[in-house]
Design a protein around this motif. Structure first.
Motif, short mmCIF file in Angstrom:
data_model
loop_
_atom_site.label_atom_id
_atom_site.label_comp_id
_atom_site.label_asym_id
_atom_site.label_seq_id
_atom_site.Cartn_x
_atom_site.Cartn_y
_atom_site.Cartn_z
N TRP A 165 6.18 -4.80 -10.54
CA TRP A 165 6.10 -4.11 -11.82
C TRP A 165 5.19 -2.90 -11.71
CZ3 TRP A 165 8.75 -6.79 -15.75
CH2 TRP A 165 9.04 -8.13 -15.48
N VAL A 166 5.56 -1.82 -12.37
CA VAL A 166 4.65 -0.70 -12.58
C VAL A 166 4.41 -0.64 -14.08
CG1 VAL A 166 4.32 1.79 -12.41
CG2 VAL A 166 5.48 0.56 -10.57
N LEU A 167 3.14 -0.71 -14.45
CA LEU A 167 2.74 -0.73 -15.86
C LEU A 167 1.90 0.50 -16.18
CD1 LEU A 167 1.37 -4.42 -15.97
CD2 LEU A 167 3.76 -3.67 -16.26
N ALA A 222 0.83 -1.21 0.00
CA ALA A 222 0.00 0.00 0.00
C ALA A 222 0.86 1.26 0.00
CB ALA A 222 -0.94 -0.01 1.20
N ARG A 223 2.00 1.23 0.68
CA ARG A 223 2.85 2.42 0.69
C ARG A 223 3.35 2.76 -0.70
NH1 ARG A 223 4.45 0.41 5.77
NH2 ARG A 223 6.13 -0.81 4.87
N LEU A 224 3.77 1.73 -1.44
CA LEU A 224 4.23 1.99 -2.80
C LEU A 224 3.06 2.43 -3.67
CD1 LEU A 224 6.31 2.05 -5.03
CD2 LEU A 224 6.04 -0.43 -5.30
N GLY A 276 12.62 -5.62 -7.34
CA GLY A 276 12.63 -6.88 -6.63
C GLY A 276 11.84 -6.86 -5.34
N SER A 277 11.25 -5.71 -4.98
CA SER A 277 10.46 -5.61 -3.76
C SER A 277 9.62 -4.35 -3.83
CB SER A 277 11.37 -5.55 -2.52
OG SER A 277 11.98 -4.27 -2.43
#
Length: 223
Positions: free
Chosen positions: A203-205, A44-46, A189-190
């Motif tokens: 991943w960010v898409l 959630a933080r990311l 990786g995290s």
């Protein structure tokens, strides 16, 4: 989303469903961690960093609700979708202020799902527990519901995951992402953005605006 409980179509069984009682440890583990006050908000933080304040967020495979509830507590408008009835019940019990739709995301009519989400979240191995051969259907739907400039946050074990999860190599995932009109903006990786690793991928898409928009979601979504 207008329909609160739509699970139960003729969709193929997910890998999560096929595990049956073997998955019950997931809910038990996180119930204990929440009760103990452990930090369960890493994803959630990311996710929160990826959007502005008051964003519209779709959490696909929201599980027992911890990520969706944490994002809602940060002021976002969250739609949580979860097909497992035991996890839906646990989510509603643990986070009573979080509305959860009991459905497989592919079992919800596009009009009911809504659109223009600033972020779609698929974390906690959701992608490797989907029904076989539905990964691209889910990714197409992700692209379709994103707002302009919207993004998706995805995380899973590509190998050596839970027993019934598929092996999903980064190369295969990127091929599916590209085929569905999305692009990779970031691989880590995290959820703390460590360098890419073999045992877990984050991943960010976003939409590839030069790719054609998907026009069909397949037989499971007709009607």
């Amino acid at each position: 989303m207008s329909t609160p409980d739509t699970h139960g179509s003729d969709l193929p069984k997910t890998r999560w469903e096929l595990a049956g009682e073997g998955n019950r440890g997931y809910g038990t583990k996180f119930a204990r961690l929440v009760e103990e006050g452990a930090d369960v908000d890493g994803e959630a933080r990311l996710a929160d960093v990826l959007v502005g304040r008051g964003a519209r967020i779709l959490d696909i495979g929201s599980g027992m609700g911890r990520v969706a509830a944490a994002l809602q507590a940060r002021g976002h408008a969250v739609t949580a979708v979860e097909p497992d009835p035991a996890l839906v019940e646990q989510s509603r019990r643990t986070y009573p202020d979080l509305a959860v739709v009991h459905a497989d995301v592919l079992d919800v009519a596009p009009a009911d799902l809504g659109a223009d989400y600033d972020l779609v979240v698929l974390v906690g191995n959701v992608m490797v527990f989907l029904a076989p051969d539905t990964e691209r259907e889910v990714l197409r739907r992700v692209r379709t519901v994103l707002a302009p400039g919207g993004r998706a946050l995805v995380g899973f074990h590509p190998v050596d995951g839970p027993a019934t999860a598929r092996a999903y190599s980064p190369d295969d995932f990127v091929a599916d992402v590209t085929a569905c009109g999305l692009r990779v903006d970031l691989r880590a990786g995290s959820y703390e953005l460590h360098p890419p690793a073999d045992d877990y991928t984050v991943w960010v898409l976003s939409r590839d605006e030069d790719a054609p928009a998907p026009t069909s979601f397949g037989h499971a979504l007709q009607g």
